[in-house]
Design an enzyme around this catalytic site. Structure first.
Site, PDB file in Angstrom:
ATOM      1  N   GLY A  69       0.819  -1.210   0.034  1.00  0.00           N
ATOM      2  CA  GLY A  69      -0.102  -0.002  -0.009  1.00  0.00           C
ATOM      3  C   GLY A  69       0.869   1.168   0.007  1.00  0.00           C
ATOM      4  N   ASN A 149      -6.561   5.347   9.497  1.00  0.00           N
ATOM      5  CA  ASN A 149      -6.101   4.369  10.012  1.00  0.00           C
ATOM      6  C   ASN A 149      -5.640   4.271  11.802  1.00  0.00           C
ATOM      7  OD1 ASN A 149      -4.104   6.025   9.227  1.00  0.00           O
ATOM      8  ND2 ASN A 149      -2.629   4.852  10.492  1.00  0.00           N
ATOM      9  N   GLN A 178      -7.328   0.885   4.695  1.00  0.00           N
ATOM     10  CA  GLN A 178      -8.284   0.396   5.804  1.00  0.00           C
ATOM     11  C   GLN A 178      -9.962   0.357   5.383  1.00  0.00           C
ATOM     12  OE1 GLN A 178      -6.984  -0.661   8.567  1.00  0.00           O
ATOM     13  NE2 GLN A 178      -4.961   0.224   8.372  1.00  0.00           N
ATOM     14  N   SER A 199      -3.899  -2.405   0.131  1.00  0.00           N
ATOM     15  CA  SER A 199      -2.783  -3.237   0.408  1.00  0.00           C
ATOM     16  C   SER A 199      -3.304  -4.704   0.948  1.00  0.00           C
ATOM     17  CB  SER A 199      -2.050  -2.715   1.764  1.00  0.00           C
ATOM     18  OG  SER A 199      -1.205  -3.680   2.381  1.00  0.00           O
ATOM     19  N   HIS A 201      -2.141  -7.122   2.470  1.00  0.00           N
ATOM     20  CA  HIS A 201      -2.097  -8.072   3.910  1.00  0.00           C
ATOM     21  C   HIS A 201      -3.171  -7.401   5.022  1.00  0.00           C
ATOM     22  CE1 HIS A 201       0.380  -5.168   6.354  1.00  0.00           C
ATOM     23  NE2 HIS A 201       0.596  -4.531   5.198  1.00  0.00           N
ATOM     24  N   THR A 237       9.361  -7.983 -12.304  1.00  0.00           N
ATOM     25  CA  THR A 237       8.851  -9.236 -12.387  1.00  0.00           C
ATOM     26  C   THR A 237       7.754  -9.226 -11.422  1.00  0.00           C
ATOM     27  OG1 THR A 237      10.835 -10.164 -13.410  1.00  0.00           O
ATOM     28  CG2 THR A 237       9.144 -11.626 -12.479  1.00  0.00           C
ATOM     29  N   CYS A 325       2.549   1.214  12.456  1.00  0.00           N
ATOM     30  CA  CYS A 325       3.647   1.749  11.433  1.00  0.00           C
ATOM     31  C   CYS A 325       4.629   2.993  12.111  1.00  0.00           C
ATOM     32  CB  CYS A 325       2.980   2.456  10.134  1.00  0.00           C
ATOM     33  SG  CYS A 325       2.314   1.161   9.071  1.00  0.00           S
TER      34      CYS A 325
END
Length: 384
Positions: A69, A149, A178, A199, A201, A237, A325
């Site tokens: 994200g 968040n 979120q 994001s 996860h 890739t 974070c």
């Protein structure tokens, strides 16, 4: 164990992990290779892109894969700024954005861009009128998060979209990391949104995959140059196993979305009912249609947030300070500071964040354990 830190990251779905492992073992060709192994990988890549696009209600060619994200936010903002620099140098955002947005616009400010950060009120919401007043002839980008968040406030994206209808040349980016799966999508993703970040996860996919939606025709320069993957806009890739697992996880996550939001709300409501009349406690995420059911942030006077987090951890209850974070870097809550919350309350704030797997029984156990902590500190601090 009680895990109330789902806004930081979620446990990977077993089905998504199975997909990740199967693709890693069996479909390991480079999607850019011309041989049959590459073709098989390319087909899976595009099938995953199509599934994600269908789930979000957009076109497959509007979905681009990134590593996170944070990368999606960086790309949306820096890519737009560089692509549109000849048309203006003014960027508008808010004072409560995630660090991936805030630090990105600060970096651009050092490069000569002019940045306006919209304030929020005491409840954590911007005033759309402030956006109206900030827009000018040099404005090229507006970036406003869908859901905060730290406290879970749902920003007025619909009203912002209506304002920006009068400014078709201004790119509108929304950080919706979120917001997915909270039964509020129509509030945070409108036809006026040009760029949008997700994001993987955060919705039970493995870490290492992000998504950026880019509306057809919008100008964005590449952030990463190289072999020309993702239509020449995001070289590297592709993380095929992560992308396939992300498509699987998103499908599972959005199943029974309304019911899942109700389950999260029931857990939040139970804990709020306990907290709301306690002296020395301030709730920043009330039970309201303007806040997501998955986030509950509150402060306890007389104790630091990290102390409270570790005290609960000793009881096998996992929470976080206002933003995982920034916790380890000891950054104070940008959101609570912007809301002008008293320092002694803001530094004592913690965030609980819920998932449909959380239960009322877990809420009751949290209450029982937290009550012991509360009574101890209430006595020390003479809270009445």
């Amino acid at each position: 164990m009680i895990y109330f830190d789902n806004s930081a990251t979620t446990q990977v779905y077993p089905e998504a992990l199975d997909t990740f492992n199967k693709v890693t073992k069996e479909i390991w060709g480079n999607p850019s290779s011309l041989h049959k192994l590459g073709d098989r990988s390319h087909q899976l890549l595009e099938a995953s892109r199509k599934q994600i696009a269908n789930l979000l209600g957009v076109k497959p060619y509007e979905i681009f894969f990134t590593s996170s994200g944070s990368e999606s936010d960086n790309w949306a903002i820096k890519g737009t700024a560089q692509a549109k620099r000849e048309f203006g140098n003014h960027i508008i955002t808010t004072s409560i954005e995630h660090a991936a947005v805030t630090n990105t616009v600060k970096a651009l400010e050092k490069q000569g861009f002019r940045v306006t950060m919209l304030p929020v009120d005491k409840n954590g919401f911007i005033n759309p009128e402030d956006l109206k007043n900030a827009l000018d002839r040099e404005t090229i980008l507006v970036s406003i998060m869908g859901v905060n968040n730290e406290i879970g406030s749902i920003q007025p994206i619909q009203e912002v979209s209506e304002i920006l209808e009068e400014y078709p040349n201004v790119t509108f980016h929304v950080d919706n990391v979120q917001a997915l799966g909270k039964n509020i999508w129509d509030k945070v993703f409108t036809p006026r949104v040009d760029l949008m970040s997700l994001s993987a996860h955060k919705f039970h996919a493995p870490r290492g995959t992000g998504i950026m939606y880019k509306k057809t025709g919008k100008m964005v320069d590449p952030l990463i140059d190289g072999g020309g993957q993702e239509k020449g806009l995001r070289s590297s890739t592709e993380n095929l196993a992560g992308i396939a697992a992300t498509a699987k996880a998103m499908r599972l996550y959005l199943e029974n979305e309304e019911k899942n939001a109700q389950r999260e709300a029931s857990v939040k409501n139970r804990i709020v009912d306990y907290l709301k009349d306690k002296p020395g406690i301030q709730i920043f995420s009330p039970v309201s249609e303007n806040f997501v059911p998955s986030i509950l942030c509150f402060g306890l006077e007389g104790i630091r947030g990290e102390t409270l987090v570790h005290t609960l951890e000793a009881k096998d209850i996992f929470t976080s300070t206002t933003s995982a974070c920034s916790s380890r870097s000891e950054v104070e809550s940008g959101t609570l500071n912007s809301m002008k919350v008293r320092d002694d309350i803001a530094t004592g704030a913690i965030r609980l964040s819920f998932d449909p797997s959380n239960t009322i029984e877990q809420a009751d156990r949290f209450i029982a354990e937290f009550d012991k902590v509360y009574k101890h500190f209430a006595e020390i601090n003479h809270l009445k």
